[in-house]
Each structure stands twice: as C-alpha cells, then as structure tokens.
Enzyme design. Structure first.
Site, PDB file in Angstrom:
ATOM      1  N   ASN A 194     -10.535   0.665  -7.984  1.00 50.82           N
ATOM      2  CA  ASN A 194      -8.942   0.213  -7.853  1.00 50.82           C
ATOM      3  C   ASN A 194      -8.127   1.071  -8.183  1.00 50.82           C
ATOM      4  OD1 ASN A 194     -10.794   0.803 -11.165  1.00 50.82           O
ATOM      5  ND2 ASN A 194      -8.473   0.515 -12.132  1.00 50.82           N
ATOM      6  N   ASP A 195      -6.988   1.629  -8.941  1.00 49.88           N
ATOM      7  CA  ASP A 195      -6.029   2.113  -8.895  1.00 49.88           C
ATOM      8  C   ASP A 195      -5.905   3.342  -8.318  1.00 49.88           C
ATOM      9  OD1 ASP A 195      -6.137   0.318 -11.290  1.00 49.88           O
ATOM     10  OD2 ASP A 195      -4.523   1.381 -12.082  1.00 49.88           O
ATOM     11  N   PRO A 196      -4.674   3.386  -7.435  1.00 48.31           N
ATOM     12  CA  PRO A 196      -4.194   5.345  -6.736  1.00 48.31           C
ATOM     13  C   PRO A 196      -3.933   5.315  -7.761  1.00 48.31           C
ATOM     14  CG  PRO A 196      -3.065   2.943  -5.877  1.00 48.31           C
ATOM     15  CD  PRO A 196      -3.938   2.108  -6.752  1.00 48.31           C
TER      16      PRO A 196
END
Ligand code: DQQ
Length: 580
Positions: free
Chosen positions: A63-65
């Site tokens: 998920n999130d960078p």
C-alpha cells in the site's frame, strides 16, 4: 475489495457522519483485516493481470508509498508491504532504489517491527533530508493490539552506503505520543518536515476530532523534542479522519518544483489529505500564514469530498517529494486492487504504485497539473502515428502495430466551432451530482451527445465484449461548456464480483482552440489517464478476461453526432523495466 466508498456513504457524510464506520454496500473504511489470509505466503504469482511497467514487488500486498526521497544520486522508494501475504497486515517499510525512477532494485525492508515503540506495525511516514545532507525518516509505530499510534524516527546506519540499506531506530523513540484526551488511533502519518522562518522544524500528523479532519502541527528546534502547536495547521468539518497529509509549496509562476521549506510571496501552498472514510483524497491550494502558522484555502479550492482531486479514480495515500537533481516535485500514489481479497490471495499479489507524476501549478492558479515523469518515455518501443483522420458518429478505428495491453497513447482531438454550439445541453439537475454520477448516466454508448462521447477504447476485446472507454463528453451550459472526462470500468470485464465504477472528473479547460487531448498509460490491469495535459487524471483497475496480453486491442471512437478529427495520435508499445 473494501477500498472505495459508494455514493451512499457520502450522503451519510453529508448528514453529519453518524455511522461512518458502518459498512455500506459492503464497503468499509480503513484497511480491511483478513486474519486467515494475512500470513498466507503466496507460492504462485498470477501473471495474467500483473502490470509490466508499474511498480510492484515480486509478490504480496503493497500500500502507501512512504518516503520517498532523492539522496546522493539515488531515488529511494519505501512502501507499506506485507512480506507474508497478499492482503494487508504484518506491515513493514519495504525499500527499493533506482537511479531513474523506472528501473528498481529491491533491498531488504528498511524499517520493520522490532521495538516496543513499533512492535505491532510500522505505518506510513515521510523522509526529510536535513541540512548537512542528513536523511531522517519519521514514521508511525503501532504499540499495542488497540492500534495505539506514536511517532518514531529512524536514521541510516551508514551514510557512506550508497543505497542506505540499513536504518537504525534510536532508543530515544518514540518522539511523539498521544496526550490524554487525544484520539490515539487517529494520530499518524507524519509529513516531510519543513523549516519555519524561526529556524524551527514543523511537521503535520493526520487525525480527527469527532468528525472533523485535522492536520495537527508539531514544532521542534532539534528534530527530537516535538511540541504540539495550540492550533492545528488546518481542519475541515465532516471529513472524518485524515490520513497521509502532504503539505508543500508550489511556484505561482513557473514550471519547476520547490523544496518543502520554501516560503515567500512567489509561492502558494498545497494541502492534500487522504480521507480514511471514503478512501479518496482531495487537495486544496491556499495561503500559508506563517505568522499564525495556519493554512487558509483559496476561495477557488474547496475542503471536503467535492474538492479537487489528484486523481478521480483509484489513487490513495499519495506522497510527494522534491527532486533537487531536476528541480521538480514528484507525486507517487498507490492503486489498490478492485477485485476480491480471495482473488488477491489466489493471484498472490495486490496493489501497485502508479507512475510518478511531475506536479506544477496550472497557470490559472486554480488547480495543479500532473504529467508522467519524462523518464517513462525511455520505455517506449514500437510507435504508431495517425493524423488527420475524421471520426463520424459510430466510427471505431483500431490502432494496430503496438502491444495494446502494454502501451502509452497520446491523442489530440479537434472539432469544429459549430460542434460546440451543438453540444448536448447540461441538464441542470446534474449540478447536484458529481462527475462520476454524470458519467454513470451519460456513458460511452449513451446517445444524445452532440460533441462526444469520443476517446479511446482501452483493453478491448476484438468484438468489444470487454473494453474500458476513456472519453470526453462536452456539454453546453448557457454560454459556457462543461467537459466531462470518464474512465468507465463498467464494461471492462465479463468477470463477476469486481468493483467497476464509472470514474470521472470535470475538466476545467479552455476550448477556444477546439481541441482536447488525452494520454492513457495502459498496463494489463491498470489504465491511468491524463486529460488536457494533466488537468484531470483518472486511474482505473480492470481485469479483462478476453482482452488480455496479445488478445487486447486499442480503438479510437466517436459516438457523438458531431464529427471529431484525430489531429495526432501516437501510441507506443511499452518495454518492461527492471524491477525485481
Ligand atoms: N495506511 C497506513 C497508515 C495510513 C494508511 C497503514 C493509509 O499509516 O494511514 O498501512 O492507507
């Protein structure tokens, strides 16, 4: 797929947020937890819908960078990763490095649970390169089973390692803990720090107070002792918990990006927040009052669901960074899957990072422009060029000679001034709707469009049993025109049980030159599109069953009564970068 919110939940938001955590239409907020799948190692990796040139690790959930950062000639991408399975859980900061943002070398995770202050998870955060070329990461640690959140820091173990492989979490962590009365589970995702005129560092944390989204402001002289400011930098009623805030300056005039600490009369600021409840993001442009340490959005930027969005499709938990080697600000966003958790476990992977985008302020000062990093063009292979072809109502022209499942397409359409007069009237009742709903009613095959629908049919099967149309419809509203851009997944697959929204955004574009341009990055299960040179961007995840690999086709179409001309079209096959 538990990621996006339906229109119904938005009504709940508007009505005062009474049951935001209730699942509506099977859609819930926050990462969904699947205890049975969390640590189910994928032995096989399904290739069918795997992307070729978007960032993905070999297998499992992302998920999130996080980070990202440019340091001593190397780009570092950290990202939330489950090393044990294809659904969210066991979260570490995975780490990959690159010298061109295209080819990536994976390294061991940079940060993983090991200390009391992050024993239950290492969640999102950001990197800051402090004066003296000293990088530091701030991230959220989870300290108990209740998801209590604290903020920690980590520094490279060895600054002379060109890849900064190993990161140390000093024992004076955590740096910031929630105070009595604060919401301990909505207190996370520190931003990149910026320096104020007083020489003190500042960061934001995302959170909420009741149903008000909050960007908490913290200050520090030495990066170690952080004090909460009396007032948040900004809040907005009815938006729920804010995740992954991002706050940075943009030049009022000019195309280069700015370091996060730049202040002054020539800049505007951008505040982006990710809405935990709806899993969409919005941003505002505004004025950063450095005396009061408050941010005031411009009149033209609205807080809340109806605000401006980087991307009107599947794009979340984004983060930008300043690339001083090229004086630009680059944005990374994550696209989740749109199939079921079961499908993800079966295919052994979930989530991609979208292509990094260069962000600048639109000369109109009212929105940002986004464009894929130019380095992407190094992957372009065979090219097809068309120009001057007129598309009458019902025309569908195939673009051959490239690999349609793995392509980059740029097209500019033109039309006659008289066609603008014959554009379909914008139904005043649609004013109450958002673009996605309008697209839902006025799709790519719906008759009655004067000017449009026209655009591309991406990931299309030969007989059009499956296709993802990316198109424009132009409407007339009094003396003005309203341009709608859609990326409509409803016809994308014959498979059941997928999330297939008619994603759409309006395009604030001047039509005096009678042209509209579109670029689509097509990569097996993602179509990432940029309308009017990056004014409106939409990413869709789709899972065709027939339009796969060499069975996929690409078409240009016009279903409007007015003819449109392909001024120019260039399509390229895209090569596969080194990623694993
Ligand atoms: N994902 C992280 C959180 C963040 C959320 C956990 C956003 O830190 O708020 O994996 O997708």
């Amino acid at each position: 797929m538990g990621h996006f919110c339906s229109e119904k939940i938005l009504w709940v938001l508007a009505l005062g947020f009474t049951c935001v955590l209730v699942s509506i239409n099977g859609v819930e907020a926050s990462h969904k937890v699947y205890p049975d799948y969390q640590s189910l190692t994928a032995s096989n990796v399904g290739r069918l819908h795997r992307t070729a040139y978007h960032f993905q690790p070999k297998r499992h959930w992302i998920n999130d960078p996080n980070g990202p950062m440019y340091y001593n000639g190397v780009y570092h991408l950290f990202y939330q990763y489950n090393p044990k399975g294809a659904v969210w859980g066991n979260i570490v900061w995975a780490h990959s490095v690159s010298t061109d943002l295209i080819n990536w070398t994976p390294l061991d995770p940079a940060i993983f649970p090991s200390k009391p202050f992050d024993k239950y998870g290492c969640w999102s955060g950001s990197a800051t390169v402090r004066p003296g070329n000293k990088p530091v990461i701030l991230y959220t640690g989870i300290v108990d089973h209740n998801n209590t959140q604290v903020q920690n820091y980590a520094v490279p173990a060895n600054l002379s390692d060109p890849y900064l492989r190993e990161w140390v979490k000093p024992d004076n962590n955590p740096l910031i803990v929630p105070q009595a009365g604060e919401n301990k589970t909505a207190f996370r995702d520190p931003t990149t720090a910026w320096l104020g005129r007083d020489g003190h560092w500042r960061i934001l944390l995302g959170g909420k107070r009741k149903h008000r989204g909050v960007a908490f402001l913290y200050r520090s002289r030495d990066f170690l002792k952080w004090t909460k400011a009396k007032h948040p930098l900004h809040t907005a009623a009815g938006t729920g918990n804010w995740e992954c805030p991002d706050f940075y300056p943009v030049l009022k005039q000019g195309s280069y990006g700015l370091d996060t600490s730049v202040l002054g009369p020539n800049v505007k600021h951008v505040l982006k927040v990710s809405l935990d409840v709806t899993r969409y993001e919005y941003y505002t442009l505004g004025y950063y009052d450095t005396d009061k340490d408050r941010y005031i959005p411009d009149d033209t930027s609205r807080d809340g669901w109806n605000g401006l969005r980087y991307d009107y499709g599947n794009f979340y938990a984004s983060k930008s960074f300043f690339d001083h080697s090229k004086n630009r600000r680059i944005l990374w966003g994550w696209a989740n899957e749109s199939d079921s958790a079961y499908d993800d476990v079966t295919k052994g992977w979930a989530g991609i990072q979208l292509i990094p985008r260069v962000i600048t302020l639109d000369p109109n000062g009212k929105q940002l422009l986004q464009w894929p990093i130019p380095e992407l063009e190094t992957l372009r292979g065979e090219n097809v060029h068309l120009s001057g072809q007129v598309l009458k109502k019902g025309d569908v022209v195939e673009v051959t000679g490239i690999t349609p499942a793995q392509a980059d397409v740029e097209v500019t359409f033109s039309f006659a001034a008289s066609s603008l007069d014959l554009a379909e009237p914008f139904d005043p009742t649609w004013k109450a709707l958002d673009a996605q709903d309008v697209c839902g009613r006025r799709g790519s095959t719906v008759e009655g469009g004067g000017l449009g629908p026209f655009g591309l049919l991406t990931l299309a099967s030969e007989n059009l049993e499956e296709y993802t149309p990316v198109f424009f419809r132009v409407f007339k509203a009094g003396y003005q025109h309203v341009v709608l851009m859609c990326s409509d997944a409803r016809s994308s697959s014959l498979m059941d049980g997928l999330y297939t929204p008619s994603f759409a955004g309006f395009v604030d574009v001047d039509l005096t030159d009678k042209k509209l341009s579109l670029r689509s990055l097509i990569d097996h299960s993602v179509v990432e599109s940029f309308g009017a040179r990056g004014k409106t961007c939409i990413s869709s995840r789709v899972y065709p069953t027939l339009a796969v690999s060499d069975k996929a086709h690409l078409y240009v179409f016009n279903n409007g009564t007015e003819a449109v001309k392909i001024e120019t079209l260039d399509a390229w096959s895209m090569n596969r970068p080194r990623m694993n």
